[in-house]
Design a protein around this motif. Structure first.
Motif: not given
Length: 63
Positions: A1-4, A6-9, A11-15
Motif C-alpha cells: 500500500g505504501a508503495l502506491a 510513489w508509483v501507480p497502483l 505497478g505497486a501490485v505487480r511489484l
C-alpha cells in the motif's frame, strides 16, 4: 500500500506479486536444502525422526 504513494497502483501490485513470488521460491528452495531433499517412499518420508526421548527410530519401527 505504501508503495502506491510513489508509483501507480498497478505497478505497486505487480511489484508486490513479483516480490511475493520470489520469496515463495526462495522459501521452497531453502526448505528443500534444509531438509536435505529427503526422498519419499510409499507415501512416507525416508528419513529418521527423533523419538520423544531423543532416540532415533525408523519410520517402520515407529508404527
Amino acid at each position: 500500500g505504501a508503495l502506491a504513494l510513489w508509483v501507480p497502483l498497478e505497478g505497486a501490485v505487480r511489484l508486490f506479486a513479483v516480490v511475493s513470488g520470489v520469496v515463495l521460491v526462495v522459501g521452497v528452495v531453502a526448505d528443500l536444502v534444509w531438509r536435505g531433499g529427503s526422498e519419499v517412499r510409499g507415501g512416507e518420508r525416508a528419513v529418521e525422526w527423533s523419538a520423544p526421548v531423543g532416540r532415533a527410530v525408523s519410520v517402520e519401527e515407529g508404527r
